[in-house]
Design a protein around this motif. Structure first.
Motif, mmCIF file in Angstrom:
data_model
loop_
_atom_site.group_PDB
_atom_site.id
_atom_site.type_symbol
_atom_site.label_atom_id
_atom_site.label_comp_id
_atom_site.label_asym_id
_atom_site.label_seq_id
_atom_site.Cartn_x
_atom_site.Cartn_y
_atom_site.Cartn_z
ATOM 1 N N ARG A 94 -0.608 -41.192 3.842
ATOM 2 C CA ARG A 94 -1.522 -41.048 4.974
ATOM 3 C C ARG A 94 -1.313 -39.693 5.650
ATOM 4 N NH1 ARG A 94 -2.020 -42.383 10.542
ATOM 5 N NH2 ARG A 94 -4.041 -43.341 11.004
ATOM 6 N N PRO A 95 -2.403 -39.008 6.041
ATOM 7 C CA PRO A 95 -2.243 -37.708 6.718
ATOM 8 C C PRO A 95 -1.473 -37.867 8.036
ATOM 9 C CG PRO A 95 -4.518 -38.031 6.010
ATOM 10 C CD PRO A 95 -3.828 -39.349 5.830
ATOM 11 N N LEU A 96 -0.563 -36.947 8.269
ATOM 12 C CA LEU A 96 0.172 -36.933 9.527
ATOM 13 C C LEU A 96 -0.697 -36.377 10.634
ATOM 14 C CD1 LEU A 96 3.534 -35.517 8.177
ATOM 15 C CD2 LEU A 96 3.217 -37.831 9.073
ATOM 16 N N SER A 97 -0.494 -36.859 11.847
ATOM 17 C CA SER A 97 -1.165 -36.253 12.995
ATOM 18 C C SER A 97 -0.618 -34.843 13.196
ATOM 19 C CB SER A 97 -0.931 -37.087 14.254
ATOM 20 O OG SER A 97 0.442 -37.010 14.635
ATOM 21 N N GLN A 98 -1.356 -34.023 13.919
ATOM 22 C CA GLN A 98 -0.895 -32.655 14.169
ATOM 23 C C GLN A 98 0.456 -32.649 14.890
ATOM 24 O OE1 GLN A 98 -2.185 -29.625 13.152
ATOM 25 N NE2 GLN A 98 -3.406 -31.003 11.873
ATOM 26 N N ALA A 99 0.621 -33.579 15.844
ATOM 27 C CA ALA A 99 1.890 -33.644 16.581
ATOM 28 C C ALA A 99 3.032 -34.058 15.658
ATOM 29 C CB ALA A 99 1.762 -34.613 17.745
ATOM 30 N N ALA A 100 2.775 -35.059 14.804
ATOM 31 C CA ALA A 100 3.825 -35.531 13.894
ATOM 32 C C ALA A 100 4.176 -34.463 12.871
ATOM 33 C CB ALA A 100 3.372 -36.804 13.192
ATOM 34 N N LEU A 101 3.162 -33.747 12.378
ATOM 35 C CA LEU A 101 3.414 -32.686 11.397
ATOM 36 C C LEU A 101 4.231 -31.563 12.024
ATOM 37 C CD1 LEU A 101 2.972 -31.516 8.600
ATOM 38 C CD2 LEU A 101 0.771 -30.605 9.383
ATOM 39 N N ALA A 102 3.870 -31.158 13.257
ATOM 40 C CA ALA A 102 4.622 -30.106 13.953
ATOM 41 C C ALA A 102 6.061 -30.547 14.180
ATOM 42 C CB ALA A 102 3.949 -29.774 15.278
ATOM 43 N N GLU A 103 6.250 -31.815 14.515
ATOM 44 C CA GLU A 103 7.596 -32.333 14.750
ATOM 45 C C GLU A 103 8.437 -32.296 13.477
ATOM 46 O OE1 GLU A 103 9.708 -36.434 16.388
ATOM 47 O OE2 GLU A 103 7.530 -36.244 16.355
ATOM 48 N N LYS A 104 7.830 -32.696 12.373
ATOM 49 C CA LYS A 104 8.568 -32.711 11.106
ATOM 50 C C LYS A 104 8.883 -31.291 10.639
ATOM 51 C CE LYS A 104 7.135 -37.255 9.535
ATOM 52 N NZ LYS A 104 8.503 -37.790 9.729
ATOM 53 N N ARG A 105 7.970 -30.360 10.861
ATOM 54 C CA ARG A 105 8.245 -28.969 10.511
ATOM 55 C C ARG A 105 9.403 -28.428 11.334
ATOM 56 N NH1 ARG A 105 1.905 -27.086 10.188
ATOM 57 N NH2 ARG A 105 1.622 -27.436 7.935
ATOM 58 N N GLN A 106 9.386 -28.763 12.624
ATOM 59 C CA GLN A 106 10.463 -28.284 13.480
ATOM 60 C C GLN A 106 11.796 -28.887 13.069
ATOM 61 O OE1 GLN A 106 10.337 -25.903 15.434
ATOM 62 N NE2 GLN A 106 12.117 -26.015 16.775
ATOM 63 N N GLN A 107 11.795 -30.176 12.713
ATOM 64 C CA GLN A 107 13.034 -30.804 12.286
ATOM 65 C C GLN A 107 13.532 -30.187 10.981
ATOM 66 O OE1 GLN A 107 14.875 -33.081 14.107
ATOM 67 N NE2 GLN A 107 16.366 -32.441 12.558
ATOM 68 N N ALA A 108 12.594 -29.869 10.082
ATOM 69 C CA ALA A 108 12.987 -29.221 8.827
ATOM 70 C C ALA A 108 13.599 -27.852 9.105
ATOM 71 C CB ALA A 108 11.771 -29.085 7.915
ATOM 72 N N PHE A 109 13.041 -27.134 10.081
ATOM 73 C CA PHE A 109 13.583 -25.830 10.446
ATOM 74 C C PHE A 109 14.980 -25.974 11.045
ATOM 75 C CE2 PHE A 109 14.014 -22.447 13.737
ATOM 76 C CZ PHE A 109 14.126 -21.370 12.877
ATOM 77 N N LEU A 110 15.164 -26.976 11.912
ATOM 78 C CA LEU A 110 16.490 -27.194 12.510
ATOM 79 C C LEU A 110 17.517 -27.589 11.451
ATOM 80 C CD1 LEU A 110 15.481 -29.096 15.780
ATOM 81 C CD2 LEU A 110 16.164 -26.697 15.558
ATOM 82 N N ASP A 111 17.089 -28.379 10.475
ATOM 83 C CA ASP A 111 17.998 -28.744 9.374
ATOM 84 C C ASP A 111 18.401 -27.501 8.583
ATOM 85 O OD1 ASP A 111 17.761 -31.372 10.153
ATOM 86 O OD2 ASP A 111 16.287 -31.894 8.607
#
Length: 324
Positions: free
Chosen positions: A290-307
């Protein structure tokens, strides 16, 4: 209980607005300006010249001039962060704040860690051949000039109030743009994910949760019970609806694991315990891609960056000379 992980998402377009609001925080970058006398005590590294002492005298009796080393706050893979830079950044960050002595060490550590992280990001940018041009910095300055003008203020005055020279501020913007580009490069996240639509009823004790489960199994309406009994004020009015979530969205790991383990339409036969209490849980729908919402996608990108950033920290040679 619709509680998600708190993630700091940098937005360059909001930088000036934050400054206008007198927020002295933001992304921290190295500054070459002068220092005050604030900051934590410093354990200064011994210079090579100091260690050598009189052994450096020449045979003719001439003593070479000792090299004067600038005090350091940290060294990141051989790149120094000077004490003056740290003190300057600390002063900016503490504007409008009263840092209590008991929390000063924590505050200093936070400021220095942000500066270290920025060095790591810029070092990675060099490895990845990522550059930010003068034209890109100028475009960002033009945008911020427009924002300042819209508020009947001068960008130069705002920047000065935050203890930056314009040259320093340009380099700060360059660092922010580099961070954005590095994040886009290293935080590759699919815009699709397995997601579950579920609902829950939160209560304080196990006996009540079990009673509710029994009532639902006997035909009681889940939504009505959620509105009547659930302690989660954010979901109770909508019948306990948790909406669509993907893995990693919920702070209550036990609840997330439970909703992903159930089949669509299935009610968890046992209460699920979390730090909030006991949950009665039912999974309603599941979609694998299922497509992620813009907020959820931004959150996951940020978490990937922090990792990614944490890996950089662990694999780097970092020396800190303040605090302790």
């Amino acid at each position: 209980m619709r509680v998600f992980r708190l993630v700091l998402i940098t937005s360059l377009a909001l930088t000036l607005l934050m400054i206008l609001a007198a927020c002295a925080g933001g992304d921290s970058n190295k500054s070459s300006s002068g220092a005050d006398n604030k900051g934590a005590p410093v354990d200064q590294p011994v210079s090579a010249a100091d260690a050598a002492g009189s052994n450096n005298d020449t045979a003719a009796g001439v003593v070479p001039a000792q090299a004067t080393e600038e005090p350091l706050a940290a060294n990141v893979n051989g790149e120094p962060i000077t004490l003056a830079e740290f003190q300057r950044e600390r002063e900016r960050r503490s504007m409008g704040m009263e840092v209590e002595p008991a929390s000063a060490a924590v505050f200093d550590a936070s400021v220095l860690q942000t500066m270290i992280d920025q060095v790591l990001i810029e070092q990675a940018a060099e490895r990845l051949n990522i550059v930010v041009t003068d034209e890109e910095v100028a475009a960002e300055l033009d945008l911020q000039n427009d924002l300042a003008a819209a508020n009947n203020q001068s960008l130069e005055e705002i920047v000065a109030e935050q203890l930056y020279t314009m040259d320093e501020y340009r380099e700060t913007l360059r660092g922010m743009l580099i961070t954005q580009k590095v994040s886009e490069s290293v935080a590759q996240v699919s815009p699709y994910a397995a997601q579950v639509h579920s609902r829950h009823i939160l209560v304080t004790d196990e006996a009540t949760a079990r009673s509710l489960i029994a009532q639902i199994q006997q035909g009681a309406d889940f939504a009505q019970l959620a509105m009547q009994y659930s302690l989660d004020s954010s979901t109770a009015p909508t019948g306990g609806d948790l909406d669509w979530v993907s893995e990693g969205d919920l702070l209550q790991i036990e609840v997330e694991q439970a909703i992903f383990s159930l089949e669509p339409g299935q009610l968890a036969p046992e209460p699920v315990k979390s730090s909030l209490g006991y949950h009665v849980i039912q999974t309603l729908e599941r979609v694998e891609d299922r497509p992620l919402s813009q907020a959820a996608l931004a959150e996951k990108r940020q978490q990937a960056f922090l990792d990614w950033l944490e890996i950089e920290r662990q694999s780097s040679e970092i020396e800190q000379y303040i605090g302790g």
